[in-house]
Design a protein around this motif. Structure first.
Motif, PDB file in Angstrom:
ATOM      1  N   GLU A 335       0.792  -1.153   0.061  1.00  0.00           N
ATOM      2  CA  GLU A 335       0.056  -0.066  -0.029  1.00  0.00           C
ATOM      3  C   GLU A 335       0.797   1.279  -0.151  1.00  0.00           C
ATOM      4  N   GLY A 336       2.275   1.066  -0.259  1.00  0.00           N
ATOM      5  CA  GLY A 336       2.966   2.317  -0.495  1.00  0.00           C
ATOM      6  C   GLY A 336       3.553   2.618   0.892  1.00  0.00           C
ATOM      7  N   LYS A 337       4.607   3.555   0.660  1.00  0.00           N
ATOM      8  CA  LYS A 337       5.168   4.375   1.741  1.00  0.00           C
ATOM      9  C   LYS A 337       5.497   5.851   1.479  1.00  0.00           C
ATOM     10  N   ASN A 338       5.697   6.632   2.445  1.00  0.00           N
ATOM     11  CA  ASN A 338       5.909   8.128   2.269  1.00  0.00           C
ATOM     12  C   ASN A 338       6.878   8.451   1.459  1.00  0.00           C
ATOM     13  N   PRO A 339       6.523   9.263   0.143  1.00  0.00           N
ATOM     14  CA  PRO A 339       7.436   9.562  -0.709  1.00  0.00           C
ATOM     15  C   PRO A 339       8.076  11.013  -0.431  1.00  0.00           C
ATOM     16  N   TYR A 340       7.778  11.780   0.525  1.00  0.00           N
ATOM     17  CA  TYR A 340       8.214  13.178   0.877  1.00  0.00           C
ATOM     18  C   TYR A 340       9.453  12.987   1.711  1.00  0.00           C
ATOM     19  N   GLU A 341       9.829  11.965   2.216  1.00  0.00           N
ATOM     20  CA  GLU A 341      11.164  11.793   2.666  1.00  0.00           C
ATOM     21  C   GLU A 341      12.229  11.863   1.461  1.00  0.00           C
ATOM     22  N   ALA A 342      12.184  11.321   0.492  1.00  0.00           N
ATOM     23  CA  ALA A 342      12.989  11.288  -0.515  1.00  0.00           C
ATOM     24  C   ALA A 342      12.910  12.707  -1.344  1.00  0.00           C
ATOM     25  N   ALA A 343      11.461  13.180  -1.527  1.00  0.00           N
ATOM     26  CA  ALA A 343      11.662  14.612  -2.129  1.00  0.00           C
ATOM     27  C   ALA A 343      12.333  15.375  -1.359  1.00  0.00           C
ATOM     28  N   ALA A 344      11.992  15.506  -0.045  1.00  0.00           N
ATOM     29  CA  ALA A 344      12.644  16.640   0.563  1.00  0.00           C
ATOM     30  C   ALA A 344      14.273  16.676   0.371  1.00  0.00           C
ATOM     31  N   LEU A 345      14.894  15.422   0.167  1.00  0.00           N
ATOM     32  CA  LEU A 345      16.323  15.397   0.162  1.00  0.00           C
ATOM     33  C   LEU A 345      16.511  15.208  -1.312  1.00  0.00           C
ATOM     34  N   GLY A 346      15.899  15.727  -2.251  1.00  0.00           N
ATOM     35  CA  GLY A 346      16.414  15.686  -3.778  1.00  0.00           C
ATOM     36  C   GLY A 346      16.591  14.469  -4.298  1.00  0.00           C
ATOM     37  N   SER A 347      16.201  13.300  -4.102  1.00  0.00           N
ATOM     38  CA  SER A 347      16.487  11.964  -4.602  1.00  0.00           C
ATOM     39  C   SER A 347      15.167  11.752  -5.597  1.00  0.00           C
ATOM     40  N   ALA A 348      15.374  11.583  -6.819  1.00  0.00           N
ATOM     41  CA  ALA A 348      14.349  11.343  -7.555  1.00  0.00           C
ATOM     42  C   ALA A 348      13.579  10.030  -7.377  1.00  0.00           C
ATOM     43  N   ILE A 349      12.329  10.140  -7.390  1.00  0.00           N
ATOM     44  CA  ILE A 349      11.239   9.129  -6.958  1.00  0.00           C
ATOM     45  C   ILE A 349      10.843   8.025  -7.971  1.00  0.00           C
ATOM     46  N   LEU A 350      11.044   6.863  -7.732  1.00  0.00           N
ATOM     47  CA  LEU A 350      10.315   5.828  -8.474  1.00  0.00           C
ATOM     48  C   LEU A 350       9.531   5.112  -7.465  1.00  0.00           C
ATOM     49  N   HIS A 351       8.459   4.490  -8.005  1.00  0.00           N
ATOM     50  CA  HIS A 351       7.514   3.610  -7.120  1.00  0.00           C
ATOM     51  C   HIS A 351       6.670   2.897  -7.926  1.00  0.00           C
ATOM     52  N   GLY A 352       6.137   1.745  -7.346  1.00  0.00           N
ATOM     53  CA  GLY A 352       5.411   0.705  -7.945  1.00  0.00           C
ATOM     54  C   GLY A 352       3.882   1.349  -8.021  1.00  0.00           C
ATOM     55  N   PRO A 353       2.937   0.539  -8.799  1.00  0.00           N
ATOM     56  CA  PRO A 353       1.634   0.929  -8.951  1.00  0.00           C
ATOM     57  C   PRO A 353       0.671   0.725  -7.726  1.00  0.00           C
ATOM     58  N   HIS A 354       1.190   0.227  -6.785  1.00  0.00           N
ATOM     59  CA  HIS A 354       0.207  -0.281  -5.592  1.00  0.00           C
ATOM     60  C   HIS A 354       0.645   0.639  -4.317  1.00  0.00           C
ATOM     61  N   MET A 355       0.271   2.004  -4.225  1.00  0.00           N
ATOM     62  CA  MET A 355       0.417   2.899  -3.211  1.00  0.00           C
ATOM     63  C   MET A 355      -0.921   3.588  -2.697  1.00  0.00           C
ATOM     64  N   SER A 356      -1.913   2.755  -2.343  1.00  0.00           N
ATOM     65  CA  SER A 356      -3.081   3.233  -1.787  1.00  0.00           C
ATOM     66  C   SER A 356      -3.125   4.205  -0.708  1.00  0.00           C
ATOM     67  N   TYR A 357      -2.151   3.701   0.411  1.00  0.00           N
ATOM     68  CA  TYR A 357      -2.089   4.660   1.546  1.00  0.00           C
ATOM     69  C   TYR A 357      -1.466   6.243   1.093  1.00  0.00           C
ATOM     70  N   PHE A 358      -0.832   6.237   0.205  1.00  0.00           N
ATOM     71  CA  PHE A 358      -0.202   7.519  -0.285  1.00  0.00           C
ATOM     72  C   PHE A 358      -0.638   7.974  -1.591  1.00  0.00           C
ATOM     73  N   ALA A 359      -1.573   7.502  -2.167  1.00  0.00           N
ATOM     74  CA  ALA A 359      -2.226   7.736  -3.569  1.00  0.00           C
ATOM     75  C   ALA A 359      -2.356   9.371  -3.825  1.00  0.00           C
ATOM     76  N   GLU A 360      -2.925  10.104  -3.043  1.00  0.00           N
ATOM     77  CA  GLU A 360      -3.145  11.331  -3.084  1.00  0.00           C
ATOM     78  C   GLU A 360      -1.437  12.201  -3.227  1.00  0.00           C
ATOM     79  N   SER A 361      -0.661  11.666  -2.489  1.00  0.00           N
ATOM     80  CA  SER A 361       0.669  12.470  -2.369  1.00  0.00           C
ATOM     81  C   SER A 361       1.516  12.065  -3.704  1.00  0.00           C
ATOM     82  N   TYR A 362       1.328  10.579  -4.188  1.00  0.00           N
ATOM     83  CA  TYR A 362       1.951  10.532  -5.536  1.00  0.00           C
ATOM     84  C   TYR A 362       1.370  11.149  -6.720  1.00  0.00           C
ATOM     85  N   GLU A 363       0.166  11.267  -6.604  1.00  0.00           N
ATOM     86  CA  GLU A 363      -0.657  11.999  -7.667  1.00  0.00           C
ATOM     87  C   GLU A 363      -0.402  13.263  -7.686  1.00  0.00           C
TER      88      GLU A 363
END
Length: 423
Positions: A335-363
């Motif tokens: 169901e996904g994990k928090n993407p903002y930790e990577a975003a805040a430190l400038g690391s380019a973000i890849l993720h799989g298709p199953h991230m319902s817990y953070f769907a709005e953040s990834y969108e």
């Protein structure tokens, strides 16, 4: 009150011996810190400070770190106040120590859900307001808090599909608990209807956004960072962050493809659960030379996979790896994990298709070109190789900065709601 909640509250009156037995077992298995166990039963070494005490509660590492900027904001606004932050896990204590809470913030482990422990906690700290993060509900604690007239607010919460389906099965207790809150601040519009469907008062629900978008960058020890940067050198590298054990085969397969084009490439693999580290190491050693951080193994030119199996060091890996696959997202039932930790430190973000817990953040990140979805190991390898180009990554990092800047207002909205309850 629902019959099921009444039954649970009755059990909480007599469950003390069972809680003590289970906590001792957890100490023996290394899942509790023995010297801090008294906190779980209402005994504290630190006295209650004078004046206003704000109580924040979160489950574990990610949830508690998301509260740190909010705690800092509260203490800046109320210079004579103190904060008590409770969490449920030993790992959160380690992470919060590394994060360095503000001077007037006290971390203690949350009480077990018995009458004696919860009343001892409330008697000792006498909080003026209680802010519960996300969905970590302990009914006895919450009922006792409400009975004392302490204003209660739910913050940074969301109700994804899977959680909604599970909680509908205990609709009665959920309704009773949700109606204890004076305010409910949720992360997205979809959660509004789901909380209301579970019995929360719709007039008390408000969309505030995700606090994790406003969280300060994860900390990193400067000495360790410099040492690791020297060891990594200029090698192409990427991070498997917060990965689930079921994803590790795909990580290893993708790295095999990456190393065909970039023979010097290094995969830093940071499993979400340390219990998955042994299996990940065994799997990686079938193809690669592996060094493991928990054993203090050095990174050499021959190291192809670095197993980062420690707590509280994700700030190192996001800083050192220009590309991050944020895990718990590649396979169904994740169901996904928090993407903002990577975003805040400038690391380019890849993720799989199953991230319902953070769907709005990834969108939001995807809309700004700040995140990319991969569907399997081949897709992942291609994306990792593509993002070794600095110019390609730069566009993603800039998009992430725009999203984080736009969402900074969540901190203002959340603190304003808590501050109002103190009036």
């Amino acid at each position: 009150m629902s019959p099921l909640l009444s039954l649970y509250l009755g059990f909480s009156r007599v469950s003390g011996p069972l809680w003590r037995w289970s906590r001792r077992r957890r100490v023996a298995r290394g899942k509790e810190v023995a010297e801090r166990l008294p906190e779980k039963f209402g005994t504290y070494a630190t006295p209650r400070p004078e004046g206003t005490v704000l109580w924040f509660h979160a489950l574990s590492v990610g949830e508690s770190l998301a509260l740190v900027p909010l705690i800092e904001r509260a203490l800046d606004d109320l210079p004579d106040a103190h904060v008590v932050l409770t969490t449920s896990t030993a790992t959160s204590a380690t992470a919060l120590a590394a994060a360095r809470l503000p001077e007037r913030a006290i971390h203690v482990l949350s009480p077990v859900d018995t009458v004696a422990a919860t009343r001892a906690f409330l008697d000792h700290w006498r909080p003026d307001v209680a802010a519960f993060a996300e969905l970590d509900f302990w009914p006895r604690l919450m009922v006792e808090t409400k009975a004392r007239g302490i204003p209660m607010i739910l913050v940074n919460s969301r109700m994804p599909d899977g959680s909604f389906a599970r909680r509908k099965r205990i609709a009665g207790p959920m309704r009773d608990v949700l109606r204890l809150f004076d305010r409910l601040l949720v992360q997205d519009e979809a959660s509004v209807g789901r909380f209301a469907a579970l019995g929360a008062d719709p007039d008390r629900i408000e969309v505030a956004g995700a606090l994790k978008a406003a969280a300060r960058p994860l900390p990193a020890d400067e000495g360790e960072l410099a040492q690791l940067a020297s060891a990594f050198g200029d090698r192409p590298r990427w991070l498997g962050a917060a990965t689930h054990g079921t994803e590790h085969a795909a990580m290893i397969e993708a790295h095999g493809t990456v190393t065909k084009d970039e023979p010097r490439a290094l995969l830093v693999l940071a499993p979400r659960h340390l219990r998955d580290a042994d299996e990940a190491e065994t799997l990686a050693r079938t193809r690669f030379n592996v060094a493991r951080r928990s054993r203090g193994e050095a990174i050499g030119a021959e190291t192809q996979v670095y197993l980062a199996d420690t707590i509280g060091e994700m700030g190192l890996w996001y800083r050192l790896c220009p590309v991050s696959f944020v895990g718990h997202s590649l396979l169904p039932d994740l169901e996904g994990k928090n993407p903002y930790e990577a975003a805040a430190l400038g690391s380019a973000i890849l993720h799989g298709p199953h991230m319902s817990y953070f769907a709005e953040s990834y969108e939001a990140l995807t809309a700004e070109g700040a995140a990319a979805c991969v569907t399997d190991e081949d897709d992942l390898a291609k994306a990792v190789l593509r993002l070794q180009d600095e110019a390609t990554r730069a566009g993603m990092s800039e998009g992430a900065r725009r999203v984080i800047a736009a969402r900074g207002a969540v901190l203002d909205r959340t603190w304003a709601a808590i501050r109002l309850l103190l009036s």
